[in-house]
Design a protein around this motif. Structure first.
Motif, PDB file in Angstrom:
ATOM      1  N   THR A 144       0.827  -1.213   0.000  1.00 57.35           N
ATOM      2  CA  THR A 144       0.000   0.000   0.000  1.00 57.35           C
ATOM      3  C   THR A 144       0.856   1.255   0.000  1.00 57.35           C
ATOM      4  O   THR A 144       0.574   2.217  -0.724  1.00 57.35           O
ATOM      5  CB  THR A 144      -0.926  -0.001   1.227  1.00 57.35           C
ATOM      6  OG1 THR A 144      -1.732  -1.193   1.224  1.00 57.35           O
ATOM      7  CG2 THR A 144      -1.837   1.219   1.209  1.00 57.35           C
ATOM      8  N   TYR A 178       0.964  11.270 -13.646  1.00 56.75           N
ATOM      9  CA  TYR A 178       0.002  12.153 -12.985  1.00 56.75           C
ATOM     10  C   TYR A 178      -0.840  12.915 -14.007  1.00 56.75           C
ATOM     11  O   TYR A 178      -2.060  13.069 -13.838  1.00 56.75           O
ATOM     12  CB  TYR A 178       0.743  13.140 -12.086  1.00 56.75           C
ATOM     13  CG  TYR A 178      -0.181  14.086 -11.342  1.00 56.75           C
ATOM     14  CD1 TYR A 178      -0.907  13.641 -10.240  1.00 56.75           C
ATOM     15  CD2 TYR A 178      -0.335  15.411 -11.755  1.00 56.75           C
ATOM     16  CE1 TYR A 178      -1.768  14.486  -9.565  1.00 56.75           C
ATOM     17  CE2 TYR A 178      -1.188  16.261 -11.086  1.00 56.75           C
ATOM     18  CZ  TYR A 178      -1.904  15.803  -9.989  1.00 56.75           C
ATOM     19  OH  TYR A 178      -2.762  16.656  -9.328  1.00 56.75           O
ATOM     20  N   GLU A 181      -3.020  10.020 -16.077  1.00 61.18           N
ATOM     21  CA  GLU A 181      -3.838   9.051 -15.348  1.00 61.18           C
ATOM     22  C   GLU A 181      -4.273   9.514 -13.971  1.00 61.18           C
ATOM     23  O   GLU A 181      -5.076   8.842 -13.324  1.00 61.18           O
ATOM     24  CB  GLU A 181      -3.076   7.726 -15.220  1.00 61.18           C
ATOM     25  CG  GLU A 181      -2.650   7.140 -16.569  1.00 61.18           C
ATOM     26  CD  GLU A 181      -1.804   5.891 -16.416  1.00 61.18           C
ATOM     27  OE1 GLU A 181      -2.288   4.928 -15.768  1.00 61.18           O
ATOM     28  OE2 GLU A 181      -0.670   5.866 -16.927  1.00 61.18           O
ATOM     29  N   VAL A 183      -3.890  10.637  -9.837  1.00 56.01           N
ATOM     30  CA  VAL A 183      -3.330   9.965  -8.663  1.00 56.01           C
ATOM     31  C   VAL A 183      -3.588   8.463  -8.700  1.00 56.01           C
ATOM     32  O   VAL A 183      -2.732   7.656  -8.306  1.00 56.01           O
ATOM     33  CB  VAL A 183      -3.929  10.564  -7.373  1.00 56.01           C
ATOM     34  CG1 VAL A 183      -3.448   9.797  -6.149  1.00 56.01           C
ATOM     35  CG2 VAL A 183      -3.550  12.039  -7.249  1.00 56.01           C
ATOM     36  N   ARG A 184      -4.729   8.062  -9.231  1.00 55.05           N
ATOM     37  CA  ARG A 184      -5.058   6.634  -9.296  1.00 55.05           C
ATOM     38  C   ARG A 184      -4.051   5.858 -10.136  1.00 55.05           C
ATOM     39  O   ARG A 184      -3.842   4.660  -9.924  1.00 55.05           O
ATOM     40  CB  ARG A 184      -6.459   6.439  -9.872  1.00 55.05           C
ATOM     41  CG  ARG A 184      -7.585   6.910  -8.952  1.00 55.05           C
ATOM     42  CD  ARG A 184      -8.932   6.611  -9.563  1.00 55.05           C
ATOM     43  NE  ARG A 184      -9.138   5.176  -9.733  1.00 55.05           N
ATOM     44  CZ  ARG A 184     -10.220   4.637 -10.298  1.00 55.05           C
ATOM     45  NH1 ARG A 184     -11.191   5.432 -10.758  1.00 55.05           N
ATOM     46  NH2 ARG A 184     -10.338   3.342 -10.416  1.00 55.05           N
ATOM     47  N   TYR A 187      -1.400   3.810  -8.475  1.00 52.58           N
ATOM     48  CA  TYR A 187      -1.788   2.617  -7.725  1.00 52.58           C
ATOM     49  C   TYR A 187      -2.253   1.482  -8.631  1.00 52.58           C
ATOM     50  O   TYR A 187      -2.873   0.530  -8.161  1.00 52.58           O
ATOM     51  CB  TYR A 187      -2.872   2.981  -6.708  1.00 52.58           C
ATOM     52  CG  TYR A 187      -2.301   3.802  -5.574  1.00 52.58           C
ATOM     53  CD1 TYR A 187      -1.745   3.186  -4.457  1.00 52.58           C
ATOM     54  CD2 TYR A 187      -2.262   5.190  -5.654  1.00 52.58           C
ATOM     55  CE1 TYR A 187      -1.172   3.937  -3.447  1.00 52.58           C
ATOM     56  CE2 TYR A 187      -1.690   5.951  -4.640  1.00 52.58           C
ATOM     57  CZ  TYR A 187      -1.154   5.316  -3.540  1.00 52.58           C
ATOM     58  OH  TYR A 187      -0.575   6.061  -2.528  1.00 52.58           O
ATOM     59  N   ARG A 188      -1.916   1.576  -9.920  1.00 53.11           N
ATOM     60  CA  ARG A 188      -2.204   0.459 -10.809  1.00 53.11           C
ATOM     61  C   ARG A 188      -1.369  -0.744 -10.371  1.00 53.11           C
ATOM     62  O   ARG A 188      -0.204  -0.618 -10.032  1.00 53.11           O
ATOM     63  CB  ARG A 188      -1.869   0.817 -12.251  1.00 53.11           C
ATOM     64  CG  ARG A 188      -2.821   1.817 -12.864  1.00 53.11           C
ATOM     65  CD  ARG A 188      -2.673   1.885 -14.372  1.00 53.11           C
ATOM     66  NE  ARG A 188      -3.621   2.822 -14.954  1.00 53.11           N
ATOM     67  CZ  ARG A 188      -4.902   2.545 -15.189  1.00 53.11           C
ATOM     68  NH1 ARG A 188      -5.360   1.325 -14.905  1.00 53.11           N
ATOM     69  NH2 ARG A 188      -5.698   3.444 -15.714  1.00 53.11           N
ATOM     70  N   THR A 272      -8.665  -4.853 -14.224  1.00 52.25           N
ATOM     71  CA  THR A 272      -8.685  -5.357 -12.858  1.00 52.25           C
ATOM     72  C   THR A 272      -7.885  -6.656 -12.792  1.00 52.25           C
ATOM     73  O   THR A 272      -7.531  -7.248 -13.827  1.00 52.25           O
ATOM     74  CB  THR A 272     -10.120  -5.642 -12.386  1.00 52.25           C
ATOM     75  OG1 THR A 272     -10.671  -6.724 -13.167  1.00 52.25           O
ATOM     76  CG2 THR A 272     -10.997  -4.405 -12.549  1.00 52.25           C
TER      77      THR A 272
END
Length: 320
Positions: A144, A178, A181, A183-184, A187-188, A272
């Motif tokens: 994380t 940034y 894509e 901030v998300r 976290y890919r 996913t």
């Protein structure tokens, strides 16, 4: 981390884990680059006779190339990159690796040590269940916090030689992710990292068991306040065997994580974890799910052996 040192200070585990991870990562960087390329679907070594360049052309996005030919083994891949892109390409992503591996390993070992103390107080001490729960907590915590670092590293490693002279730096890569894509984007692949906790948990269960057997053996007198040369090789052997077994069983999550992190421009095919897993299975079969496994094993086995031996040595030498 271990039963013998679980009561040691958190700072001790932070520093020992950080140093061990840094030494191992720097030594095996070229293998990490080759492995990532073999895992990707955007950049690969295609079996063609002449060089072909395929790029993602969306504005501001990292471009990914398809390189000329697929060498037969890991070291031929390495030689191909060296000859077509130069020696520096074998160390793509090393900057974020060195920036990230020390805190990542430090976080992991410290979290594992603290979690193990807690679980030992409520469960059967030093049981496989304690090792499983401790490793899972440590793995989720590390993944994380450090996912953005590994996201940048993967993009840099997939940034193959291009027709123009411009090369992406780590800072430029961060800006690009940034901008395109948000901030998300950083976290890919996090879901795949969470799935990879199963590998880490299995690894620690095996490693702790082997260490326990080492303590019982008449050939070893490992203690928490001393460290001998023979102990170094025993820890390296235990780490290598544990990593080989755990990696072979849980490897597909590595491929899926790379697919989720790779740059596909506006035509993203992997969204996913389970969708990507199913897609790779349907389109490429078992071979696709284990792409780059040989290279990965050549890298992670010595990496793990070096890291854990260094960690155990520092913890014991530091102990009063």
């Amino acid at each position: 981390m271990t039963a013998a040192v679980s009561g040691s200070g958190t700072l001790q585990h932070l520093i020992a884990g950080g140093i061990g991870g840094t030494v191992a990562a720097a030594a095996t960087s070229p293998l990490e680059v080759v492995k990532t390329r073999l895992q990707s679907s955007v950049i690969a070594f295609q079996p063609t006779a002449t060089p072909v360049l395929v790029t993602n052309c969306n504005a501001g996005a990292l471009q990914a190339s398809t390189v000329a030919m697929r060498p037969g083994n890991t070291f031929q891949c390495m030689r191909h990159i060296f000859q077509t892109e130069g020696p520096r390409s074998l160390f793509k992503g090393l900057t974020p690796t060195l920036m990230g591996v020390a805190p990542a390993r430090a976080i992991y070992f410290a979290a594992y040590s603290k979690a193990k103390q807690k679980f030992n107080s409520v469960l059967k001490a030093d049981s496989p269940l304690v090792h499983l729960c401790s490793a899972a907590c440590a793995g989720v915590t590390q993944a994380t916090i450090t996912n953005p670092i590994w996201m940048v590293r993967t993009r840099l490693q997939l940034d193959a030689a291009r027709m123009e002279k411009f090369k992406f730096s780590a800072v430029q890569c961060v800006k690009d992710i940034y901008t395109t894509e948000g901030v998300r984007g950083f976290y890919r692949g996090l879901s795949a990292s969470y799935a990879g906790v199963s590998e880490t948990a299995l690894y620690f269960i095996i490693y702790e068991h082997l260490k326990s057997e080492m303590r019982k053996s008449s050939y070893s007198d490992i203690s928490q306040h001393s460290f001998q040369v023979k102990d170094l090789f025993m820890f390296m052997g235990a780490a290598a065997c544990s990593k080989l077994t755990a990696t072979a069983l849980a490897y597909p999550h590595e491929v899926i994580r790379t697919r989720l992190r790779q740059n596909e421009g506006v035509h993203r095919r992997y969204h996913t974890f389970f969708q990507s897993l199913l897609r790779v299975w349907q389109e490429e079969g078992v071979r696709g799910l284990y792409g780059g496994l040989g290279t990965h094993l050549i890298r992670v086995i010595p990496n793990s052996a070096i890291m854990f031996a260094t960690y155990e040595m520092i913890v014991r030498l530091w102990s009063p």
